[in-house]
Design an enzyme around this catalytic site. Structure first.
Site, PDB file in Angstrom:
ATOM      1  N   GLU A 129       0.918  -1.030  -0.186  1.00  0.00           N
ATOM      2  CA  GLU A 129      -0.080   0.042   0.255  1.00  0.00           C
ATOM      3  C   GLU A 129       0.582   1.507  -0.066  1.00  0.00           C
ATOM      4  O   GLU A 129       2.353   0.948   0.161  1.00  0.00           O
ATOM      5  CB  GLU A 129      -0.980  -0.463   1.282  1.00  0.00           C
TER       6      GLU A 129
ATOM      7  N   LYS B   5      -3.682  -1.634  15.051  1.00  0.00           N
ATOM      8  CA  LYS B   5      -2.875  -0.798  15.810  1.00  0.00           C
ATOM      9  C   LYS B   5      -3.593  -0.625  17.423  1.00  0.00           C
ATOM     10  O   LYS B   5      -4.781  -0.078  16.696  1.00  0.00           O
ATOM     11  CB  LYS B   5      -2.208   0.936  15.329  1.00  0.00           C
TER      12      LYS B   5
HETATM   13  N1  PSU Z   1      -2.150   2.891  10.466  1.00  0.00           N
HETATM   14  C1  PSU Z   1      -1.055   2.258  10.438  1.00  0.00           C
HETATM   15  N2  PSU Z   1      -0.472   3.281   9.567  1.00  0.00           N
HETATM   16  C2  PSU Z   1      -0.988   3.412   8.294  1.00  0.00           C
HETATM   17  C3  PSU Z   1      -2.731   3.441   8.177  1.00  0.00           C
HETATM   18  C4  PSU Z   1      -2.852   2.567   9.221  1.00  0.00           C
HETATM   19  O1  PSU Z   1      -0.059   1.583  11.460  1.00  0.00           O
HETATM   20  O2  PSU Z   1      -0.453   3.772   7.495  1.00  0.00           O
HETATM   21  C5  PSU Z   1      -2.922   3.527   6.623  1.00  0.00           C
HETATM   22  C6  PSU Z   1      -2.848   2.839   5.829  1.00  0.00           C
HETATM   23  O3  PSU Z   1      -3.260   2.632   5.009  1.00  0.00           O
HETATM   24  C7  PSU Z   1      -5.251   1.917   6.306  1.00  0.00           C
HETATM   25  C8  PSU Z   1      -5.415   3.651   7.088  1.00  0.00           C
HETATM   26  O4  PSU Z   1      -5.506   1.609   5.268  1.00  0.00           O
HETATM   27  O5  PSU Z   1      -4.360   4.025   7.516  1.00  0.00           O
HETATM   28  C9  PSU Z   1      -6.638   3.598   7.678  1.00  0.00           C
HETATM   29  O6  PSU Z   1      -7.238   4.914   7.531  1.00  0.00           O
HETATM   30  P1  PSU Z   1      -9.061   4.718   7.709  1.00  0.00           P
HETATM   31  O7  PSU Z   1      -9.157   4.502   9.495  1.00  0.00           O
HETATM   32  O8  PSU Z   1      -9.296   6.219   7.546  1.00  0.00           O
HETATM   33  O9  PSU Z   1      -9.689   4.255   6.817  1.00  0.00           O
END
Ligand code: PSU
Ligand code: MN
Length: 308
Positions: A30, A164
């Site tokens: 990603e 996380k």
């Molecule tokens: N968790 C991390 N690092 C990240 C992300 C999540 O530790 O960079 C990123 C990933 O790309 C994940 C996104 O898909 O954040 C999720 O964002 P949201 O919670 O807005 O869906």
């Protein structure tokens, strides 16, 4: 149109196209982690290292992103470093992937958007650090990542280090269970919690080898069960940060986010940047180590799938 895929809006990078055509193992990566998850220049080094690790394992890396409205399946070295330095890139999930295409924009793809793009070209294994999930306080904010829904519908194996701890791990696991997403802890009995190897939550499923994961995925496909699965791979012991230490930083970051009125897609990047600052860089070092560890496992799973 890209000649390799005949998919509109998609460019498959040469080495990735060759590997796919020959049926060799490919691992998707990603790019929100590059554009919104880590600061420059560490993001750029991380992106390069992770690709090198996948190559050393005998698989082909495909970092996925949107550049000037084109969905890139694999980036050149220049493309990757340009993305790492991009000014105001978008953060693209299922809701806005096509918006960026239609408007000619540039952005990093989240887990959800990367799964969508990987599936388009037939890549079924994907490595990241952490997925989005149910945020703490979701009972009032309704903040639940689109990543969970994507895992329920798109047949891609996502290798992560577990939810996380900025997320409510228990609620994240409940939503995944409701949506029928297998959560497989790799070689351990509890769900790994990103910076830490263990959490207080028993692993819903456990597998100990890449071929077992490949067989499980193949069995789901053979049975016509839609959707992907989440592999939770514990961070290496030497890189782990104790949950109690992180909990203090996380609580402080969450309080700051609430005070600053951060909502929607800005929440995750805000918390990550704040925690980096509060932990004085320790969180970033661990984050990089666990992404590398996940890339290695993803390459092994991709290879195991090829030899089924
Ligand atoms: N968790 C991390 N690092 C990240 C992300 C999540 O530790 O960079 C990123 C990933 O790309 C994940 C996104 O898909 O954040 C999720 O964002 P949201 O919670 O807005 O869906
Ligand atoms: Mn969210």
């Amino acid at each position: 149109m890209s000649p390799e895929t005949a998919l509109p809006h998609v460019d498959v990078h040469g080495p990735v196209a060759l590997a796919l055509a020959a049926g060799r193992p490919v691992v998707a990566l990603e790019s929100t982690i590059i554009t919104h998850g880590m600061p420059y220049p560490e993001n750029s080094w991380m992106a390069a290292n992770v690709e090198a690790i996948i190559q050393a394992e005998g698989a082909t890396p495909a970092t996925i992103a949107v550049v000037d409205g084109r969905i890139k399946i694999g980036l050149s070295e220049d493309g990757r470093s340009a993305l790492a330095r991009a000014e105001n890139p978008m953060k693209l999930s299922r809701a806005d992937l096509a918006f960026a295409v239609a408007e000619g924009r540039t952005g990093g793809t989240t887990v959800a958007a990367t799964m969508i793009a990987a599936r388009m070209v037939g890549i079924s294994v994907f490595a990241t650090g952490g997925i989005g999930g149910v945020h703490t306080g979701a009972e009032s904010t309704f903040d639940i990542s689109a990543d969970l829904d994507e895992l329920a519908r798109t047949p891609v194996i996502v290798v992560s280090a577990g939810p996380k701890a900025i997320l409510d791990i228990e609620k994240t696991l409940e939503v995944l269970e409701t949506r029928g997403v297998p959560v497989v802890a790799y070689g351990v009995d509890t769900v790994p919690a990103f910076w830490s190897r263990a959490s207080r939550f028993a692993a819903p499923l456990r597998l100990d080898a890449p071929d077992s994961i490949a067989r499980f995925h193949a069995a789901r496909r053979a049975l016509g069960i839609e959707g992907g699965m989440l592999i939770a791979n514990p961070v290496p012991e030497q890189d782990e940060i104790a949950a109690e230490i992180m909990a203090v930083h996380i609580a402080e970051a969450q309080a700051a986010a609430t005070a600053a009125n951060i909502s929607g897609k800005r929440v995750t990047p805000y918390l990550l940047a704040k925690i980096l600052e509060l932990s004085e860089g320790a969180s970033l070092k661990t984050n990089i180590a666990l992404v590398e560890n996940n890339a290695r496992l993803a390459a092994r799973i991709a290879k195991a799938m090829q030899s089924l």
